[in-house]
Every structure is written in structure tokens, then in C-alpha cells.
Design a protein around this motif. Structure first.
Motif, PDB file in Angstrom:
ATOM      1  N   GLU A  16       0.842  -0.946  -0.186  1.00  0.00           N
ATOM      2  CA  GLU A  16       0.058   0.100   0.164  1.00  0.00           C
ATOM      3  C   GLU A  16       1.153   0.923   0.449  1.00  0.00           C
ATOM      4  OE1 GLU A  16      -3.388  -0.098   0.283  1.00  0.00           O
ATOM      5  OE2 GLU A  16      -2.723  -2.042  -0.191  1.00  0.00           O
ATOM      6  N   ILE A  17       0.646   2.277  -1.044  1.00  0.00           N
ATOM      7  CA  ILE A  17       2.030   3.302  -0.901  1.00  0.00           C
ATOM      8  C   ILE A  17       1.003   4.943  -0.782  1.00  0.00           C
ATOM      9  CG2 ILE A  17       2.786   4.975  -2.855  1.00  0.00           C
ATOM     10  CD1 ILE A  17       3.236   2.423  -4.289  1.00  0.00           C
ATOM     11  N   ILE A  18       0.686   4.998   0.656  1.00  0.00           N
ATOM     12  CA  ILE A  18       0.081   6.061   1.065  1.00  0.00           C
ATOM     13  C   ILE A  18       1.209   7.516   1.137  1.00  0.00           C
ATOM     14  CG2 ILE A  18      -1.341   7.280   3.344  1.00  0.00           C
ATOM     15  CD1 ILE A  18      -2.185   4.222   1.939  1.00  0.00           C
ATOM     16  N   THR A  19       0.238   8.332   0.246  1.00  0.00           N
ATOM     17  CA  THR A  19       1.507  10.047  -0.185  1.00  0.00           C
ATOM     18  C   THR A  19       0.618  10.728   0.537  1.00  0.00           C
ATOM     19  OG1 THR A  19       1.554   9.104  -1.723  1.00  0.00           O
ATOM     20  CG2 THR A  19       2.160  11.615  -1.832  1.00  0.00           C
ATOM     21  N   TRP A  20       1.194  11.952   1.430  1.00  0.00           N
ATOM     22  CA  TRP A  20       0.758  13.026   1.698  1.00  0.00           C
ATOM     23  C   TRP A  20       1.714  13.929   1.603  1.00  0.00           C
ATOM     24  CZ3 TRP A  20      -3.762  15.419   3.842  1.00  0.00           C
ATOM     25  CH2 TRP A  20      -3.538  16.102   5.040  1.00  0.00           C
ATOM     26  N   VAL A  21       1.401  15.464   0.869  1.00  0.00           N
ATOM     27  CA  VAL A  21       1.745  16.125   0.254  1.00  0.00           C
ATOM     28  C   VAL A  21       1.244  17.957   1.491  1.00  0.00           C
ATOM     29  CG1 VAL A  21       2.417  18.166  -1.861  1.00  0.00           C
ATOM     30  CG2 VAL A  21       1.698  15.811  -2.417  1.00  0.00           C
ATOM     31  N   LEU A  22       3.432  17.954   1.321  1.00  0.00           N
ATOM     32  CA  LEU A  22       3.173  19.208   2.372  1.00  0.00           C
ATOM     33  C   LEU A  22       3.420  20.149   2.232  1.00  0.00           C
ATOM     34  CD1 LEU A  22       5.659  17.481   5.061  1.00  0.00           C
ATOM     35  CD2 LEU A  22       3.004  17.220   4.917  1.00  0.00           C
ATOM     36  N   GLU A  23       4.289  20.187   0.566  1.00  0.00           N
ATOM     37  CA  GLU A  23       4.544  21.802  -0.282  1.00  0.00           C
ATOM     38  C   GLU A  23       4.566  21.718  -0.924  1.00  0.00           C
ATOM     39  OE1 GLU A  23       8.282  25.008  -0.152  1.00  0.00           O
ATOM     40  OE2 GLU A  23       7.788  23.350   1.517  1.00  0.00           O
ATOM     41  N   GLY A  24       4.081  22.019  -2.683  1.00  0.00           N
ATOM     42  CA  GLY A  24       3.786  21.726  -3.637  1.00  0.00           C
ATOM     43  C   GLY A  24       3.397  21.261  -4.687  1.00  0.00           C
ATOM     44  N   VAL A  25       3.113  20.691  -5.333  1.00  0.00           N
ATOM     45  CA  VAL A  25       2.286  19.525  -6.244  1.00  0.00           C
ATOM     46  C   VAL A  25       3.217  18.831  -6.580  1.00  0.00           C
ATOM     47  CG1 VAL A  25       0.277  19.477  -7.595  1.00  0.00           C
ATOM     48  CG2 VAL A  25       0.688  21.851  -6.694  1.00  0.00           C
ATOM     49  N   LEU A  26       2.327  17.161  -6.723  1.00  0.00           N
ATOM     50  CA  LEU A  26       3.150  15.852  -7.121  1.00  0.00           C
ATOM     51  C   LEU A  26       1.653  15.563  -8.815  1.00  0.00           C
ATOM     52  CD1 LEU A  26       5.062  13.449  -7.115  1.00  0.00           C
ATOM     53  CD2 LEU A  26       2.898  12.794  -5.469  1.00  0.00           C
ATOM     54  N   ARG A  27       2.932  15.544  -9.738  1.00  0.00           N
ATOM     55  CA  ARG A  27       2.059  15.060 -10.464  1.00  0.00           C
ATOM     56  C   ARG A  27       2.129  13.794 -10.310  1.00  0.00           C
ATOM     57  NH1 ARG A  27       2.647  18.710 -15.499  1.00  0.00           N
ATOM     58  NH2 ARG A  27       1.132  19.899 -14.164  1.00  0.00           N
ATOM     59  N   HIS A  28       1.240  12.671 -10.574  1.00  0.00           N
ATOM     60  CA  HIS A  28       1.189  11.405 -10.601  1.00  0.00           C
ATOM     61  C   HIS A  28       0.480  10.760 -12.190  1.00  0.00           C
ATOM     62  CE1 HIS A  28       0.026   7.250  -8.808  1.00  0.00           C
ATOM     63  NE2 HIS A  28      -0.211   7.675  -9.693  1.00  0.00           N
ATOM     64  N   GLU A  29       1.140  10.035 -12.404  1.00  0.00           N
ATOM     65  CA  GLU A  29       0.886   8.970 -13.385  1.00  0.00           C
ATOM     66  C   GLU A  29       1.212   7.167 -12.976  1.00  0.00           C
ATOM     67  OE1 GLU A  29       1.314   8.261 -18.363  1.00  0.00           O
ATOM     68  OE2 GLU A  29       2.153   9.953 -17.328  1.00  0.00           O
ATOM     69  N   ASP A  30       0.370   6.468 -13.953  1.00  0.00           N
ATOM     70  CA  ASP A  30       0.311   5.050 -13.309  1.00  0.00           C
ATOM     71  C   ASP A  30      -0.014   3.965 -14.073  1.00  0.00           C
ATOM     72  OD1 ASP A  30      -2.133   4.073 -12.467  1.00  0.00           O
ATOM     73  OD2 ASP A  30      -2.287   5.514 -10.678  1.00  0.00           O
ATOM     74  N   SER A  31       0.388   3.052 -14.207  1.00  0.00           N
ATOM     75  CA  SER A  31       0.080   1.870 -15.283  1.00  0.00           C
ATOM     76  C   SER A  31      -1.570   1.419 -15.283  1.00  0.00           C
ATOM     77  CB  SER A  31       0.831   0.719 -15.091  1.00  0.00           C
ATOM     78  OG  SER A  31       1.035   0.290 -14.002  1.00  0.00           O
ATOM     79  N   THR A  32      -2.381   2.231 -14.151  1.00  0.00           N
ATOM     80  CA  THR A  32      -4.124   2.240 -13.931  1.00  0.00           C
ATOM     81  C   THR A  32      -4.341   2.902 -15.190  1.00  0.00           C
ATOM     82  OG1 THR A  32      -4.723   3.364 -12.044  1.00  0.00           O
ATOM     83  CG2 THR A  32      -3.826   1.483 -11.511  1.00  0.00           C
ATOM     84  N   GLY A  33      -3.838   4.027 -15.905  1.00  0.00           N
ATOM     85  CA  GLY A  33      -4.493   4.648 -16.522  1.00  0.00           C
ATOM     86  C   GLY A  33      -4.561   5.896 -15.501  1.00  0.00           C
ATOM     87  N   ILE A  34      -4.668   6.350 -14.776  1.00  0.00           N
ATOM     88  CA  ILE A  34      -4.783   7.046 -14.024  1.00  0.00           C
ATOM     89  C   ILE A  34      -3.457   8.655 -13.594  1.00  0.00           C
ATOM     90  CG2 ILE A  34      -5.077   8.434 -10.783  1.00  0.00           C
ATOM     91  CD1 ILE A  34      -7.664   6.332 -12.443  1.00  0.00           C
ATOM     92  N   ALA A  35      -4.149  10.082 -13.840  1.00  0.00           N
ATOM     93  CA  ALA A  35      -3.074  10.242 -14.347  1.00  0.00           C
ATOM     94  C   ALA A  35      -3.120  11.637 -13.367  1.00  0.00           C
ATOM     95  CB  ALA A  35      -2.199  11.354 -15.846  1.00  0.00           C
ATOM     96  N   GLY A  36      -2.815  13.133 -12.353  1.00  0.00           N
ATOM     97  CA  GLY A  36      -3.396  13.901 -12.563  1.00  0.00           C
ATOM     98  C   GLY A  36      -2.485  14.206 -11.083  1.00  0.00           C
ATOM     99  N   ASP A  37      -2.992  15.931 -10.748  1.00  0.00           N
ATOM    100  CA  ASP A  37      -2.094  16.252  -9.373  1.00  0.00           C
ATOM    101  C   ASP A  37      -2.289  16.002  -8.049  1.00  0.00           C
ATOM    102  OD1 ASP A  37      -0.505  17.047 -11.499  1.00  0.00           O
ATOM    103  OD2 ASP A  37      -1.587  19.268 -12.094  1.00  0.00           O
TER     104      ASP A  37
END
Length: 219
Positions: free
Chosen positions: A63-84
Motif C-alpha cells: 500500500e503506497i500512501i502519499t501526503w503532500v506538504l508543499e507544492g504539487v505532485l504529478r502522478h501517473e500510473d499503469s492503471t491509466g490514472i494521471a493527475g496532480d
């Protein structure tokens, strides 16, 4: 037993535009006494320079859990999901048998800081992704995403003077992300952690602004 681990004592990895502090053995860093805590196998604090990041790489059975503290993370994965993903949104990616993802700083001018946590997963189906907005409430344990692992993650925030009680669990891990927080009588600053396997309730408090990620673990 309770153990405090300070931010400055964590493993350090420096890459091309990336700086990472690791709570557990990770990559080239290995300590046989610090491989996991219950189902938690990674807590990485990532600092990415503008435009920097990690190209496509694979994970499985976590399980990968991500919590952004500052800025914007751009994520894209092999499920077809992409976004900020920005501050105030928690993302869960359940890798299942395997998933590839790319993580980069979405900005060409501003730095990015985020915490990425991994747990050994019970999920053996197709990869899943979930994002949930987390509204801070000072002095309250705010529930977040559910994970396919024996653990629960809450966000605790403080303005000053609040005290809260974390219910009993087999283990607790408190990772401070901002400010100063008292956990079980121990003073913690940003990047510090308290690990406890005493099982009983845990008291958190803050005399000023602060934030902590609080894991209650049964495994």
C-alpha cells in the motif's frame, strides 16, 4: 517499549534534483534492526526540485500512501490514472501483483515536499487508487483512507493548547510533519518519529501549530 527516532538520524539519499530521508531500510540503506514496524515498511520524506522526480518504476504487494506538504505532485500510473496531488489530499495506491507509477514535481519553479509511506499489503487483486481530501480539525484525530493492511492512519493537527487521545492499538507510530508535537511525553519536531508497542492509549498535544501522521497498527 517506546523509541524516538530523530529526523537527522534517518537514512539520506541524494539524487538528481531529489533528496530523501528514510525512516526504514530502503534502497542502498540497510539496517537489519530497522526493516519494518508492524506492516509499515517505508516512510520517506521526499524533497523534489522544480521539474525533478522519479521516472516509471514498479511496486508490488504494498500500500503506497502519499501526503503532500508543499507544492504539487504529478502522478501517473499503469492503471491509466494521471493527475496532480496537492496539500490536503491523501492518496492511496494499492499495488496488488504489480503497478508502475511516475512521480514528478508538477512545477517548473516551486519545490515539492511530500511524505510517502508503504505497508505490506493484503491486496492481491488489480491495482487500486483512491484520493481523499482531509480537512484538518485541531485537537481531533481525522480519519483518512482505508488500507489493505492491519493499520489505520489519522492526521492530527494543533493550533496551540489542544490535547487528544489515540485509542489503544498493538503499535503506534507518530510522524511529525510540521511544527512541534508532544507524543507520549516525548517532544518531537518536524521529521521526528515516536514508535511504541506498549499497546495502550497514546496522548498527543501541541503548544503551537503542528501536524502529525498517526498510525495505529495491529499487525
Amino acid at each position: 517499549m517506546r523509541e524516538v527516532r530523530r529526523s537527522a538520524d534517518r537514512f539520506l539519499t541524494v539524487g538528481d534534483g531529489t533528496v530523501t530521508r528514510h525512516s526504514f531500510s530502503y534502497g542502498a540503506h540497510y539496517d537489519p534492526a530497522n526493516v519494518r514496524f508492524g506492516p509499515l515498511v517505508a516512510i520517506n520524506v521526499e524533497h523534489l526540485a522544480p521539474g525533478s522526480g522519479y521516472p516509471a518504476h514498479r511496486h508490488s504487494d504494498v500500500e503506497i500512501i502519499t501526503w503532500v506538504l508543499e507544492g504539487v505532485l504529478r502522478h501517473e500510473d499503469s492503471t491509466g490514472i494521471a493527475g496532480d496531488v496537492g496539500p490536503g489530499v491523501l492518496q492511496r495506491l494499492s499495488a496488488g501483483p504489480g503497478v508502475q507509477h511516475t512521480e514528478v514535481n508538477a512545477s517548473a519553479t516551486d519545490p515539492l515536499v511530500f511524505v510517502q509511506m508503504m505497508l505490506a499489503s493484503d491486496h492481491d487483486g488489480d491495482p487500486e487508487i483512491e484520493q481523499r481530501a482531509v480537512e484538518p480539525s485541531p485537537g481531533v484525530l481525522v480519519a483518512t483512507v482505508r488500507v489493505h493492511a492491519p493499520g489505520r492512519l489519522h492526521v492530527a493537527t494543533f493550533r496551540g493548547g489542544e490535547t487528544l487521545r489515540v485509542p489503544p492499538a498493538g503499535r503506534h507510530l507518530v510522524h511529525v510533519t510540521r511544527g512541534d508535537v508532544m507524543a507520549g511525553g516525548e517532544g518531537l519536531g518536524a521529521g521526528d518519529e515516536l514508535r511504541s508497542d506498549e499497546g495502550g492509549p497514546l496522548v498527543l498535544s501541541g503548544d503551537g501549530p503542528g501536524e502529525a501522521l498517526v498510525w495505529s497498527l495491529d499487525g
